[in-house]
Design a protein around this motif. Structure first.
Motif, short mmCIF file in Angstrom:
data_model
loop_
_atom_site.label_atom_id
_atom_site.label_comp_id
_atom_site.label_asym_id
_atom_site.label_seq_id
_atom_site.Cartn_x
_atom_site.Cartn_y
_atom_site.Cartn_z
N TRP A 1 0.84 -1.20 0.00
CA TRP A 1 0.00 0.00 0.00
C TRP A 1 0.87 1.25 0.00
O TRP A 1 2.02 1.23 0.43
CB TRP A 1 -0.93 -0.01 1.22
N THR B 1 -4.60 3.43 2.51
CA THR B 1 -5.83 2.77 2.04
C THR B 1 -5.76 2.48 0.54
O THR B 1 -6.61 1.75 0.02
CB THR B 1 -7.07 3.66 2.31
N LYS B 2 -4.77 3.04 -0.15
CA LYS B 2 -4.65 2.85 -1.59
C LYS B 2 -3.51 1.88 -1.90
O LYS B 2 -2.45 1.92 -1.28
CB LYS B 2 -4.35 4.19 -2.28
N GLY C 1 -8.54 -7.66 2.51
CA GLY C 1 -9.35 -6.66 3.18
C GLY C 1 -9.79 -7.02 4.58
O GLY C 1 -10.53 -6.26 5.20
N TRP D 1 -9.71 -0.28 3.25
CA TRP D 1 -8.61 -0.13 2.28
C TRP D 1 -8.86 -1.04 1.09
O TRP D 1 -9.68 -1.96 1.15
CB TRP D 1 -7.27 -0.47 2.94
N GLU D 2 -8.14 -0.76 0.01
CA GLU D 2 -8.28 -1.56 -1.20
C GLU D 2 -7.60 -2.91 -1.03
O GLU D 2 -6.46 -2.96 -0.57
CB GLU D 2 -7.65 -0.82 -2.39
#
Length: 477
Positions: A164, A170-171, A231, A252-253
């Motif tokens: 990340w 979160t990306k 996740g 988050w992704e």
């Protein structure tokens, strides 16, 4: 002659990494030493180190105790008593040294506690006990806050996990996520975590800790099997479940689909069960696959001691060894044998793929059943909460459902492991011989063993001879 003292400084957290807190402590301690006409001969600095956590070793604190006991320093100056100790056992270790050497000096900037005296020791014990309780209370509040954040699916802060973005955890970081997926595919294809760790270390992947020469094996394993990849929110290393019995999803992704992640986790767990504590490292493609054409004993590769980079000598050979129970009469230069086998195997697998039906992305047949079990568990919990059934009834009905759920989840993981492993191991359609030989040797062996059960190396006779492919006999499955 001035008394020689050591200055001890410590701070639990240094988020900026600039050591400003311990620098201020050192200045105040040096000022106090000057007022006492003591000579500060050494500074013992534990920056960003907790004195409360039991598993933490304070290296400078331990060195200070050693120097104090050995007589290299005549006392200690610290900013405050709680900089020295927040665990009573650490204070008692310090007091024991002062018992053994009664003339030792002690001073702190913030108060007049002196553990060189009986009254001072009593006060020190009381103060450390209160400091310890304060740390316990703070730890309990922090843990409760982290649990609350976890239940909401939120992060607890800190450095972004690998995969990340550092500026927004979160990306997904596309490059890191690609490296993770490639490594997971290698795991499913039979490559060792140790091989991946070595390559990542060379390429600077995986957020290696500063100052370390090698990434830890468990660090790489955690990156590739972390529940965060799909996740799932964890708490103290365990997947956190909500009141409905389902995993709490983080904000988050994700990087993996559930079936991909479960397949990797199952493959890693299976390898641990099959080979506990055993290294799976391989150096040569046909070690354990090649056999002597005379005695049929397994042949292993061995380095040619005369080989040097750039020389014409063979890099390694496959040699029947008397030590391993063989006849010792058959040997062959390794590189042309590997290249021949790679070419034959890749051609055979391409021919097989050309006539095979197109692969179908099959889904696990028990998905609906598992979803129903999860729904039943959620309804039972909701019924107890709304007082429709008693706790006793819930505890009678819940365990069988949970066992059934866990068995189905294990079956699902096994199904996707076998499916993903098959995809990873059979994906050789467009691989060239050079690309094959550049793969990790574990992956090469998986590809070869998919087509061959053995390779017979027949004797070539005496004297120096040109490589003869007809003397290398593949035994096809």
């Amino acid at each position: 002659m001035a008394r020689r003292v050591g200055i001890y400084t410590r701070i639990s957290r240094d988020d900026e990494g600039e050591a400003l807190g311990v620098a201020r402590q050192q200045q105040d301690c040096e000022r106090l030493a000057d007022l006492r006409s003591w000579q500060a001969v050494k500074v013992y600095e534990d920056n960003d180190v907790s004195a409360f956590k039991r598993h933490v070793v304070r290296e400078e604190f331990e060195m200070m105790l050693t120097d104090l006991r050995a007589g290299l320093i005549d006392g200690i100056v610290a900013y405050d008593l709680d900089r020295l100790a927040r665990q009573p056992r650490d204070l008692e270790r310090l007091i024991e040294i002062y018992d053994e050497r009664p003339r030792l000096d002690f001073a702190t900037v913030t108060n007049d506690i002196n553990i060189a005296t009986p009254d001072g020791r009593t006060m020190a014990r009381i103060m450390v006990a209160f400091a310890n309780k304060s740390s316990h209370d703070a730890s309990r509040r922090i843990q409760r806050k982290h649990l609350e954040l976890a239940q909401q699916g939120k992060d607890s802060g800190g450095p972004a996990p690998y995969g990340w973005r550092k500026d927004d955890r979160t990306k997904v970081d596309p490059d890191a996520a690609k490296a993770i997926r490639e490594a997971q595919r290698e795991i499913l294809a039979g490559v060792r975590i140790g091989t991946i760790r070595t390559r990542w270390q060379e390429q600077g992947l995986g957020n290696p800790r500063a100052g370390t020469k090698r990434m830890a094996h468990h660090h790489v394993e955690h990156i590739l099997t972390s529940p965060r990849l799909v996740g799932y929110r964890t708490y103290h290393g365990e997947i956190l479940h909500g009141e409905d019995g389902r995993p709490v999803m983080g904000e988050w992704e994700p990087i993996n689909a559930l079936e991909e992640w479960e397949a990797v986790c199952a493959a890693v767990a299976e390898r641990k069960r099959k080979h506990p504590g055993k290294t799976l490292a391989r150096k040569y493609l046909l070690s354990g696959i090649a056999r002597c054409g005379l005695c049929k004993t397994k042949i292993r590769g061995q380095i040619n001691q005369k080989w040097q980079p750039g020389s014409k000598a063979a890099r390694f050979t496959y040699q029947c060894s008397v030590v391993n129970g063989g006849c010792g009469k058959v040997g062959r230069v390794g590189d042309p044998v590997d290249r021949l086998i790679a070419q034959l195997v890749l051609e055979e697998q391409r021919a097989r793929a050309a006539v095979a039906a197109a692969p179908v992305d099959q889904r696990w047949s028990g998905e609906t059943e598992l979803e129903q079990i999860n729904e039943d568990i959620a309804q039972l919990v909701a019924a107890e909460r709304s007082k429709q059934i008693t706790v006793t009834t819930l505890l009678q009905l819940l365990p069988p459902k949970e066992r059934e759920r866990d068995e189905l989840k294990l079956e699902r993981a096994r199904f996707y492991k076998e499916q993903k492993q098959g995809e990873a191991k059979n994906d050789t359609t467009n691989v060239t011989v050079d690309e094959f030989l550049a793969l990790p040797v574990e992956r090469q062996q998986e590809i070869v063993l998919h087509s061959l059960s053995a390779v017979i190396i027949h004797p070539a006779g005496r004297g120096r001879r040109k490589f003869d492919p007809s003397l290398i006999e593949p035994v096809w499955r």
